[in-house]
Design a protein around this motif. Sequence first.
Motif, PDB file in Angstrom:
ATOM      1  N   ASP A   1      16.673  39.034  20.579  1.00 45.52           N
ATOM      2  CA  ASP A   1      15.953  39.951  21.451  1.00 45.52           C
ATOM      3  C   ASP A   1      16.207  39.567  22.911  1.00 45.52           C
ATOM      4  O   ASP A   1      15.797  38.485  23.341  1.00 45.52           O
ATOM      5  CB  ASP A   1      14.456  39.861  21.124  1.00 45.52           C
ATOM      6  CG  ASP A   1      13.699  41.062  21.641  1.00 45.52           C
ATOM      7  OD1 ASP A   1      14.096  41.622  22.675  1.00 45.52           O
ATOM      8  OD2 ASP A   1      12.693  41.439  21.013  1.00 45.52           O
ATOM      9  N   ASP A   2      16.899  40.428  23.640  1.00 40.15           N
ATOM     10  CA  ASP A   2      17.123  40.210  25.074  1.00 40.15           C
ATOM     11  C   ASP A   2      18.079  39.063  25.401  1.00 40.15           C
ATOM     12  O   ASP A   2      17.977  38.443  26.461  1.00 40.15           O
ATOM     13  CB  ASP A   2      15.798  39.919  25.826  1.00 40.15           C
ATOM     14  CG  ASP A   2      14.843  41.101  25.845  1.00 40.15           C
ATOM     15  OD1 ASP A   2      15.188  42.168  25.312  1.00 40.15           O
ATOM     16  OD2 ASP A   2      13.735  40.954  26.405  1.00 40.15           O
TER      17      ASP A   2
ATOM     18  N   SER B   1      14.117  47.371  23.350  1.00 40.16           N
ATOM     19  CA  SER B   1      14.150  46.685  22.061  1.00 40.16           C
ATOM     20  C   SER B   1      13.970  47.587  20.845  1.00 40.16           C
ATOM     21  O   SER B   1      14.872  47.723  20.020  1.00 40.16           O
ATOM     22  CB  SER B   1      13.067  45.608  22.063  1.00 40.16           C
ATOM     23  OG  SER B   1      13.188  44.806  23.210  1.00 40.16           O
TER      24      SER B   1
ATOM     25  N   ASP C   1      19.551  42.915  20.713  1.00 42.87           N
ATOM     26  CA  ASP C   1      19.143  44.332  20.728  1.00 42.87           C
ATOM     27  C   ASP C   1      19.579  45.048  22.007  1.00 42.87           C
ATOM     28  O   ASP C   1      19.740  46.260  22.011  1.00 42.87           O
ATOM     29  CB  ASP C   1      17.642  44.496  20.454  1.00 42.87           C
ATOM     30  CG  ASP C   1      16.772  43.779  21.460  1.00 42.87           C
ATOM     31  OD1 ASP C   1      17.288  43.016  22.312  1.00 42.87           O
ATOM     32  OD2 ASP C   1      15.541  43.977  21.409  1.00 42.87           O
ATOM     33  N   GLN C   2      19.744  44.341  23.077  1.00 38.98           N
ATOM     34  CA  GLN C   2      20.402  44.862  24.282  1.00 38.98           C
ATOM     35  C   GLN C   2      20.773  43.698  25.181  1.00 38.98           C
ATOM     36  O   GLN C   2      20.472  42.555  24.866  1.00 38.98           O
ATOM     37  CB  GLN C   2      19.600  45.869  25.110  1.00 38.98           C
ATOM     38  CG  GLN C   2      18.153  46.032  25.004  1.00 38.98           C
ATOM     39  CD  GLN C   2      17.207  44.914  25.183  1.00 38.98           C
ATOM     40  OE1 GLN C   2      16.220  44.890  24.495  1.00 38.98           O
ATOM     41  NE2 GLN C   2      17.458  43.955  26.071  1.00 38.98           N
TER      42      GLN C   2
ATOM     43  N   LYS D   1      15.835  44.787  31.553  1.00 39.71           N
ATOM     44  CA  LYS D   1      16.998  45.543  31.028  1.00 39.71           C
ATOM     45  C   LYS D   1      16.928  47.005  31.480  1.00 39.71           C
ATOM     46  O   LYS D   1      16.940  47.277  32.655  1.00 39.71           O
ATOM     47  CB  LYS D   1      17.010  45.431  29.492  1.00 39.71           C
ATOM     48  CG  LYS D   1      15.681  45.777  28.817  1.00 39.71           C
ATOM     49  CD  LYS D   1      14.991  44.594  28.189  1.00 39.71           C
ATOM     50  CE  LYS D   1      13.718  45.023  27.486  1.00 39.71           C
ATOM     51  NZ  LYS D   1      12.987  43.931  26.870  1.00 39.71           N
TER      52      LYS D   1
END
Length: 519
Positions: free
Chosen positions: A42-43, A82, A345-346, A358
């Motif tokens: 995540d991130d 997310s 997720d990004q 983000k």
Amino acid sequence: MQKTLQATAIAFGCASVSFLHMNAQTQNTEKKQPNIIFILSDDHAYQAIGAYGNKIAQTPNIDRIANEGALLTTNLVANSISGPSRACLLTGKYSHMNGFKENEKDDFDMNQLLFTDVLKQSGYQTAWIGKMHLGSLPRGLDFWSVLPGQGHYYNPDFICQPNDTVRFDGYVSDVVTDLSLDWIKKRESSKPFFLVIGHKATHRQWLPDLQDLGAYDDINFPLPENFYDNYEGREAASKQDMSIEKTLDLKRDLKVHGDYVNHPSYNRFTDEQKKIFQNYYEDKITREFDDKNLSGKELTEWKFQRYLKDYYAVANSMDRNIGRVLDYLDENNLADNTVIIYTSDQGFYMGEHGWFDKRFIYEESLKTPFVIRYPNVIKAGTRNDNLISNIDWAPTVLDIAGAKIPDEIQGESFLPLLAKPKINTKWRDASYYHYYEFPEPHHVFPHFGIRTERYKIVKFYGGVDNWELYDLKTDPQEMCNLINNPEYKGIVTELKKKLKDQILKYKDYEALEILDKSK
Ligand code: CA
């Protein structure tokens, strides 16, 4: 199957198609369906990973996957937040098609076709362990155990089947991995498996494992060249609320003079953990902060340093745990028949444009890391520069599994690009993006656009109404909006046409209406 066959028929001719894309039934007899482990963090920014060129980050295990398999240099997301990204994974569709556009407002509708349903029909055991955060409980999986919402870094609760909340002792990256390895051990070994290991790391507010506290304290991180961006010519960027200077919170994010007693994670600590945490953040970091008596740029840069130190330290534990999974596969004779994927997720800003977080279509949040090891199919050291999207993740996994890719999936399998990189496979020349969540939490205006190999065109709406154009070849940091530059007039016309084609292709009628009304 139709989609895969079409794509690969162009690329390989029919002889190779039969090698890579046999249906599941044929494949069972001729080639064993591989196990697939999909590690989703995540991130986690690509620029904070060794394999992507970072010389400071200690990510030997992510790097190992990249070295023993393939690394995607241009893996783009469809919507850089997310939940929506995980929804793109589950459905292989854009947010406007799967209905999950915003973290804050939406719950994901689990009662739509998920790619894990197709895997199951193809003979796979399926599981999701760790972070999911879609506002709904998992559906259709053989096994799941997920963090409620964002979850906790220390001694986390998990929602376990059918719907019980259970507290586990330990640091979240360790616990997620313990549960994952435990499930692999206990699985039904006659069937191939598909497992998502969902990490909470490296999500805000970056509480490292106690053993990693201070792991990067001797490092002086270089400031990104555009750290002091003045956002000239970029109205939306000038109005965001996600800067290290103004938004990143000393107490909450950086634990300086932390309001520990009321911190939801701190209250989960054991007394021993409280002591170690307090020794570090109160006696060392807060004292250093007080001694320096900082203001202005010095204060902002100190915040930048602390942000990166905690963020990188959180990633250390995750990488170590990825190493545990790789070791387990080696020790249990599973490595050769298990595909392992690591992605986030990004992307995330590590101070570029002065930001964390983000959302924007700009490179650092649009692009996310993706490495894959697939022994005997993807050659070690493969690098791919195609415009891949996270809507392609599901069909690629289905392709690896030898499963039929449903027609309603909007993405395409990129397995042929990695398995046969020398063959000139037809691939998209523009990747479409649409972000929605506004105004909370970071005041980033909604926008849509496309990224081509060289250019990016973006339409902002919903409070600002303007276009941006970037030439990534001459301006990789996206500092100069060229939309009104007469030299680029022809490019703008061409890109707007390409954008409209993409909008029609992916059936984003909300964007079409905005586009048709705009100049
Ligand atoms: Ca995220």
